[in-house]
Design a protein around this motif. Structure first.
Motif, short mmCIF file in Angstrom:
data_model
loop_
_atom_site.label_atom_id
_atom_site.label_comp_id
_atom_site.label_asym_id
_atom_site.label_seq_id
_atom_site.Cartn_x
_atom_site.Cartn_y
_atom_site.Cartn_z
N SER A 184 -4.21 16.87 -0.81
CA SER A 184 -4.67 15.61 -1.45
C SER A 184 -5.37 15.85 -2.78
O SER A 184 -6.32 15.14 -3.12
CB SER A 184 -5.61 14.83 -0.51
N CYS A 185 -4.90 16.83 -3.52
CA CYS A 185 -5.56 17.11 -4.80
C CYS A 185 -5.18 16.10 -5.89
O CYS A 185 -5.93 15.92 -6.86
CB CYS A 185 -5.23 18.53 -5.28
N ASP B 107 -4.70 9.02 2.12
CA ASP B 107 -5.22 9.89 1.07
C ASP B 107 -4.20 10.97 0.71
O ASP B 107 -4.53 12.15 0.58
CB ASP B 107 -6.57 10.51 1.48
N LYS B 108 -2.97 10.54 0.61
CA LYS B 108 -1.86 11.46 0.28
C LYS B 108 -0.97 10.76 -0.74
O LYS B 108 -0.97 9.53 -0.83
CB LYS B 108 -1.01 11.74 1.53
N PRO B 109 -0.17 11.54 -1.46
CA PRO B 109 0.77 10.90 -2.38
C PRO B 109 1.89 10.17 -1.64
O PRO B 109 2.21 10.50 -0.51
CB PRO B 109 1.34 12.08 -3.20
N ILE C 270 4.81 8.90 -8.96
CA ILE C 270 4.20 9.28 -7.68
C ILE C 270 2.94 8.43 -7.51
O ILE C 270 2.13 8.31 -8.43
CB ILE C 270 3.88 10.79 -7.63
N PHE C 271 2.84 7.83 -6.36
CA PHE C 271 1.75 6.87 -6.12
C PHE C 271 0.78 7.43 -5.09
O PHE C 271 1.01 8.51 -4.54
CB PHE C 271 2.34 5.53 -5.70
N TRP C 272 -0.28 6.70 -4.82
CA TRP C 272 -1.29 7.22 -3.92
C TRP C 272 -1.46 6.29 -2.72
O TRP C 272 -1.65 5.09 -2.89
CB TRP C 272 -2.63 7.40 -4.63
N ASP C 273 -1.34 6.86 -1.54
CA ASP C 273 -1.60 6.11 -0.32
C ASP C 273 -3.08 6.26 0.01
O ASP C 273 -3.53 7.32 0.43
CB ASP C 273 -0.72 6.67 0.81
N ALA D 83 0.80 -1.23 0.00
CA ALA D 83 0.00 0.00 0.00
C ALA D 83 0.83 1.27 0.00
O ALA D 83 0.41 2.29 -0.52
CB ALA D 83 -0.94 0.00 1.20
N ARG D 84 2.03 1.21 0.58
CA ARG D 84 2.77 2.46 0.74
C ARG D 84 4.08 2.48 -0.03
O ARG D 84 4.98 3.26 0.28
CB ARG D 84 3.02 2.67 2.24
N THR D 85 4.16 1.62 -1.03
CA THR D 85 5.41 1.55 -1.77
C THR D 85 5.57 2.75 -2.72
O THR D 85 4.61 3.20 -3.33
CB THR D 85 5.53 0.22 -2.53
N ALA D 86 6.79 3.24 -2.80
CA ALA D 86 7.10 4.38 -3.68
C ALA D 86 7.89 3.94 -4.91
O ALA D 86 8.42 4.75 -5.64
CB ALA D 86 7.87 5.44 -2.91
N ILE D 87 7.98 2.64 -5.08
CA ILE D 87 8.61 2.10 -6.29
C ILE D 87 7.66 1.05 -6.83
O ILE D 87 7.03 0.32 -6.05
CB ILE D 87 10.02 1.54 -5.99
#
Lengths: 593, 136
Positions: B88-89, B108-110, B101-104, B33-37
């Motif tokens: 959170s736009c 509800d944040k990038p 850039i991914f979405w958590d 869920a929180r991966t940035a890769i």
């Protein structure tokens, strides 16, 4: 976010009424871990005695386990159903991405009931289930085209599995498989036909969740230790480098590689189809299942010229493994790797099980050799060892049900040989076609008594290989005990659901530690007891559906061709079967544990 | 000196996702869920894989489209995210040309790479590497 210990959700999908709901079944997950353990419980609940495998009442069950998405090489999913091939317990394991996707979608299990009125594919994710029209996908000649279309239409790229069937599944061929991620399979025992009977063409599952661990610090330490074992030691070397085809040469040298329908136990094309040669000449890409650094998936790049058009080529990417090389290469005496790959490719596109298809065709070829069947039965085809073009056409006819003989072949060897004769060389065990090992008594005893009649149930062949290395033989009772213990332990691995290739790392102690950081307490002794209970549960299902050890047919051929452990005799096999039965019946069921 | 995750040779990637799971473990969680890769096939396993991770642009497009200044240029290239300023736009997700850039969904944040390099040590084939941003 959920706690990793809170694995509980089972998604029920009713294809008849196009409804779905989720039930909390934490009770069975806590008790049986997931995978095989939970799937057999759900199968007992869902599948009434005597259910027709191709009727809407036959359920399809998928289960993930506690370790999926948490530890490396926990990359498998277990499917259970009643098998159209054996008319008994159907269980099939696949790699790819389904197990992790299910877990990341918050699901432990999926139960599919009923039958859709028209072709359908399912989209499953954390938001629920969507029933999508699959009429346009039905009847397509290539299962990979189906995958491509769904890939483009649906979301979840990177974290999804796309399971689908080919024509063989649509046409209810008894050993049709389900293909996932193009190169992995729910093979053996005909899950594809059960999909087909429900007009279910494909399932897309995706998920991107996270799980909280009870012991977060311990988790990272343990993860690193396991990861090191998988990547920095030689434990996974053989799967990692050449992949499973590294077995071709050693088995051939040991005279354990069946060829020409086991008329021989060596194969003249072994060099050309060896892991070494395939890698050298064809390996185009390696790929991995979700969360597995080993990457045992070996994909050949085959450049094929168009005969009708000069300077026109296509390059096909075709995955190869040991078992298909045995079944579609060695058993059919196809010594040309290009020929093998083309047959393999077509079998994949049609959605047939590679092992069963090869073994069935090998039997058919011997029948032709002996004049048991002729061109009249085969619709003019002359099946000849090594003639891969004719075998491609024959596979096409099996999947397309083109003629009575091919329809019979599509029902498996037990059926075909009961119709046409040639039972003494019909290489099927418990109704399932023979895997690629002729190593000794343990090999064949393993096929006979394994709950799925698969080489992966208990790896009897590995016991023979071990005995050979030790330069000794063992009595049937001793072998039965070794097989039994291995099969019991494998129930635990397939409940977690870890890949059997990782069995050297996931020992009872390690599994106990893995569960402990998640927040589940099982001692190594508990795990052992659980493995026994699960096997017992599976056999209870088998007995209920009419399985009997006494009725097991032993193909005479396996006793005629010597193994490295000497000739295998029917007497020893029967004695081993008796011992295994005794061990099994000595088990307490899970309720009484 | 500013570092970034460089994709050395994407053709070595087998799609095992070990980097993705590693990134998520930074938060002591298992999963994705929180991966940035992010690794995905380029149209099926047979065509190989793409690795999506922030390449620490000198002039990051995500910064240009952030309406509140939550995404700030990092010295030497790349960005830093101030969660307090983020509304959170989702502009940054759309604005990132390479989709890194991914979405958590929970916050509800990038999710943006912090260039820590934790993922690198779990890549079994040397596909990715932590290195200095060039020309700085």
């Amino acid at each position: 976010m959920t706690e990793a210990s809170a694995l509980s959700k089972v998604l029920y999908i009713d294809l008849t009424n196009r409804r779905y709901w989720i039930k909390e079944r934490g009770d069975i997950f806590k008790e049986c871990l997931g995978g095989t353990g939970v799937a057999i419980r759900l199968l007992q609940e869902e599948c009434k005695a005597g259910t027709d495998p191709l009727a809407p009442e036959n359920p399809i069950i998928f289960c993930a386990g506690y370790l999926n998405g948490v530890f490396p090489l926990a990359s498998k999913t277990v499917a259970m159903f009643k098998s159209p091939l054996t008319k008994n317990l159907g269980e099939s394991h696949a790699g790819g991405r389904c197990g992790v996707a299910m877990r990341m979608a918050g699901l432990g299990g999926i139960v599919i009931r009923g039958k859709s009125e028209s072709p359908v594919y399912l989209v499953v994710n954390e938001y629920g289930v969507r029933f999508k029209d699959a009429s346009a996908l039905w009847g397509m000649s290539s299962s990979s085209t189906v995958g491509r279309i769904i890939r483009e239409r649906e979301t979840g790229a990177g974290v999804r599995a796309i399971m689908r069937i080919g024509r063989a599944g649509e046409n209810l061929v008894s050993y049709a498989g389900v293909i996932t991620e193009t190169f992995r399979h729910f093979g053996r025992l005909g899950l594809g036909a059960v999909f087909g009977s429900k007009k279910l063409k494909a399932i897309v599952i995706s998920g991107r969740g996270s799980l909280i661990l009870k012991d977060a610090r311990g988790y990272r330490v343990l993860y690193d230790e396991l990861y090191r074992n998988f990547t920095k030691t030689t434990l996974m070397k053989k799967y990692h480098e050449l992949g499973t085809p590294m077995n071709v040469i050693p088995l051939n040298v040991a005279k354990s590689l069946p060829s020409r329908n086991l008329q021989r136990a060596t194969f003249e094309g072994a060099e050309a189809l060896s892991g070494e040669a395939m890698s050298e000449r064809f390996l185009g890409r390696r790929a991995a299942c979700a969360h597995c650094p080993v990457s045992c998936i070996h994909i050949a790049a085959l450049r094929v010229p168009y005969e009708s058009e000069p300077h026109f080529y296509k390059t096909k990417m075709i995955s190869y493994d040991y078992e298909p090389i045995y079944a579609l290469g060695s058993m059919l005496e196809i010594r040309s790797p290009e020929g093998f790959l083309q047959l393999m490719d077509r079998v994949e596109e049609l959605g047939l099980d590679a092992i069963s298809t090869g073994v069935v065709l090998a039997w058919a070829t011997e029948c032709m050799e002996r004049g048991i069947v002729g061109p009249e039965e085969t619709g003019g085809l002359v099946l000849k060892w090594g003639d891969y073009r004719t075998y491609i056409e024959a596979a096409e006819r099996i999947a397309g049900l083109k003629g009575g003989f091919y329809e019979a072949l599509g029902k498996g060897l037990d059926y075909a040989s009961s119709m046409y004769g040639g039972e003494e060389f019909a290489l099927a065990f418990g109704g399932n076609e023979m895997p690629g090992y002729h190593c000794g008594l343990a090999t064949h005893l393993g096929f006979l008594v394994g709950a799925r009649h698969s080489h992966l149930d208990n790896a009897g062949y590995a016991i023979d290989q071990k005995l050979n290395a030790e330069g000794r033989k063992a009595e049937p009772t001793e072998i039965a005990k070794m097989i039994f213990e291995e099969e019991c332990w494998r129930q635990v691995l397939s409940s977690l659901v870890v890949c059997f290739f990782a069995r050297g790392v996931y020992t009872p102690e390690v599994v106990s530690k893995c569960l402990s950081v998640i927040g589940i307490n099982f001692t190594p002794a508990d795990l052992k007891g659980l493995g026994e209970s699960i096997l017992r549960d599976k056999y209870e299902f088998k007995f209920r559906e009419g399985f009997s050890f006494d009725k097991l047919r032993i193909p005479k051929r396996v006793t005629e061709i010597p193994t490295p452990q000497g000739p295998v005799t029917e007497k020893d096999l029967r004695e081993g079967i008796k011992s295994f039965e005794g061990l099994l019946k000595g088990l307490k069921s899970i309720e009484n544990r | 000196m500013a570092k970034r995750i460089s994709v050395i040779d994407v053709d070595l990637c087998v799609g095992c996702q070990s980097c993705m799971f590693a990134c998520n473990r930074r938060f002591a969680e298992a999963g994705l869920a929180r991966t940035a890769i992010f690794v995905q096939s380029t149209g099926g396993f047979e065509h190989g894989f793409a690795v999506k991770v922030c390449r620490a642009c000198k002039e990051p497009p995500c910064v240009k489209v952030c309406p509140t200044g939550a995404l700030m240029k990092r010295e030497g290239g790349g960005v830093r995210l101030d969660y307090r300023k983020c509304i959170s736009c989702g502009n940054c997700v759309v604005g990132c040309t390479i989709g890194a850039i991914f979405w958590d969904e929970v916050l509800d944040k990038p999710t943006v790479c912090t260039y820590c390099g934790y993922c690198v040590s779990y890549c079994p084939y040397g596909v990715i590497k932590l290195e200095e941003v060039e020309g700085v």
